[in-house]
Design an enzyme around this catalytic site. Sequence first.
Site, mmCIF file in Angstrom:
data_model
loop_
_atom_site.group_PDB
_atom_site.id
_atom_site.type_symbol
_atom_site.label_atom_id
_atom_site.label_comp_id
_atom_site.label_asym_id
_atom_site.label_seq_id
_atom_site.Cartn_x
_atom_site.Cartn_y
_atom_site.Cartn_z
ATOM 1 N N THR A 1 -26.909 16.800 42.148
ATOM 2 C CA THR A 1 -26.631 16.496 43.566
ATOM 3 C C THR A 1 -26.115 15.072 43.669
ATOM 4 O O THR A 1 -26.381 14.246 42.785
ATOM 5 C CB THR A 1 -27.917 16.544 44.412
ATOM 6 O OG1 THR A 1 -28.785 15.466 43.989
ATOM 7 C CG2 THR A 1 -28.637 17.864 44.288
ATOM 8 N N ASP A 2 -25.423 14.769 44.750
ATOM 9 C CA ASP A 2 -25.189 13.363 45.039
ATOM 10 C C ASP A 2 -26.548 12.795 45.468
ATOM 11 O O ASP A 2 -27.454 13.539 45.847
ATOM 12 C CB ASP A 2 -24.125 13.173 46.136
ATOM 13 C CG ASP A 2 -23.600 11.736 46.155
ATOM 14 O OD1 ASP A 2 -24.228 10.864 45.508
ATOM 15 O OD2 ASP A 2 -22.589 11.472 46.812
#
Length: 801
Positions: A228-229
């Site tokens: 994920t960011d």
Amino acid sequence: MKHARIIEGLTLAQKCSLLSGKDVWHTRALEGAGIPSVALSDGPSGLRKQAAAGDHLGLNESTKATCWPSASAVANSWDVCLAEKIGEALGREAQKQDVQILLGPGLNIKRSPLCGRNFEYFSEDPYLSGKLAAAYVRGIQRMGVSACPKHFAANSQETRRMTNDSVMDERTLREIYLTGFEIAVREGKPQSLMTAYNKLNGVYANENRHLLSDILRGEWGFEGMVVTDWGGCNDIAAGARAGSNLEMPGTGDDGPCELLRAVEEGRLDEGTLDKRLDELLDVILATSTAKTGGDINEDAHHALAREAAEQCLVLLKNEDDILPIQRNARVAVIGDFAAAPRYQGAGSSSVNATRVDVTPVLLPRYFPNAIGCAPGFRREDVPDEEMRTQACRLAEQADVVLMYLGLTEAFETEGLDRTHIRIPENQIRLLEAVSKVNSSVVVILSAGSVVEMPWLGNCKALVDAYLGGQAMAEAVLRVVSGQANPSGRLAETMPHSGSEAPCYRYYPGSRVSEYREGLYVGYRYYETVGIKPLFPFGFGLSYTSFEYRDVAASKSGVAFTLKNTGKRNGAEVAQVYVSLPGARVFRPALELKGFAKVLLKAGEEKRVEIPLDDKAFRYFNVKTNRWETEAGAYEIKVGASCEDIRLTATVVVAGTNAPNPYEDPLFEPWRTGDVSNVTSIAFETLLGRELPQPSSRDRLDMNDPLEDMASARNPVCRFVARMLLSMRKRSIATGKPDLNILFITSMPFRGLAKMMGGAITTRMAEDLLFIANGHWHRGLGRLIWHFFTKPRLEKMGGKTE
Ligand code: BGC
């Protein structure tokens, strides 16, 4: 599964724990099971390893590393070999500093010149972006470090970046926003990939099965791990189901316990969990056992940074051949950027450079008769008569003035979009004043992305240095003195103003971003509608000239002769565009499908061959839901920019006979390219569905950013939101926006549980939301209850190290 033996020996809780980070920058370890922890670090323009307190906004100090030109600068080099060399050096520094996963390159498409983060991205063109990204990946991974291209996908704005929904039709998605990633994945074979914060067509990128399973893993054959960011995880179980492997940063016990619950409740199949773990372990084990890249030679990396900066500079104007400047000229240097260069952007990509070249120190080496330097203006946009007068006095005595202008730090940063593309007013006034006393002015521009240039008439030459990294100052001097011949070409269109861009009316979106312009991004728009921008895509001048002749083309490539007809050695960027006159299925007037940077000695000529690949003639058909080819006589155009086509050859290509999805008259805007004012009905026709309607909600939800508390039922929350918003306004006004404030205001409620290392759990974030929605007492009661009953992974058999 490759690591079935390890996985079989783990408890369910242990498996869940491994899919969520240990802290801001590390994965969890289970040494007993032979699973080490690996480190992830930014980033694309240089390594940003934080040895002490970690943050993802570039706030706390990181260890020293070479600061390379920003991606927007490197793209101007159009040099795949250079990108690979930078990648290799990045990988070497990562290896040395014990980083196993390097978070970059960033290759989002520059949909609008107003995106605050454009400096971190390569281009408005997916082919060029993809080729350069693949080269970075190859370079980085050669050093045993995993690259991690980002942000997948359709991440084109910073406004409400963690919750915004990018809405577009499938063809636009495939041809514009995914093709770059496709090339990076297929040709670079990255071991990791980072998802974007935003939603795509209503589903968070990190939970988007279409993106992660169907396309990335299914069609492109990606075998690595998806992360994920930072703080971009919405629902960890939905992420795992869709194809995402790792939540970052760590959320304490919260994320793993949620995964565990999801398996127990049947929302996540254990087989899928194992598969995700297997993919993750593969990267962890491969990168943690890789050999080291050896010692870093700081000088060699600095020299490469200079070579890179030199390749990236774009000479945009050179009236009366004022450049190159004679060595014995009396040169005056004016502008604050000379002594305090702006060589990198702000945010997660900012690097603690090993050293930074500055012009005043280097100047005498190139111009021994230089007469001095004056700052001329203040960084903040306020007039300063005294500085201006001093600068003009110096200019009066000079043969040539080098004026260092550009965007100050406030204009380009992660977390904030631009509202216009002008440079500060005080710099323009200074340029006007100086050009009145000396007509030989050369502007050196520092800006990570495009700027408006109503002042262009006040200078004789313009060198756009972009954000050229730590060695930019010397690269500029080498170019203006003629020791190097400029060979950079714009990797994005330079418009006359921000409002000229096709998406201007739709950008930035608030809750929803409607990509109404479709395929017509950058030069695809300008060329199709026949608007001449200030400088076209692919444009750049040289101190020599090139002749193109004798073209021959086939479906698999184009060949031609290129000759350096001038008196200096130099490099030309030959660009290949494909177009289909009279196409039945609408398409941009021309599209980049190949390029080559060719170095030629004065008078030398070469036969250049540029291959055409599977992307050259294809288009994505939304009726058949696959890539198709329209039959026809395609024009293969070879040129020095998208406007300056020198040779054309025709190639007849057989088609796949797919039906044309665009017979309806409502498709007129995309048939003509006149897409700057598309109606909702026409856009819905392009989408093939209705637009998401803004709901008339009177309550906030977990995906609303904290700034929306300004309309919360709870007066205390309203007060807090107003305070935050006014802090944000003040911080933007100071000229150095506080990235923490930008991040907090745009962070959704769910982010409270994602960014606090587990101090606040998802349940507690929900309680805070309940309070914001006006339920003081019950909300507080739940909050206290959930604080004392936080789920503990250890109790569930999930202890990790
Ligand atoms: C950025 C990413 C970056 C991450 C870690 C995020 O805010 O969007 O590009 O890699 O932080 O610093």
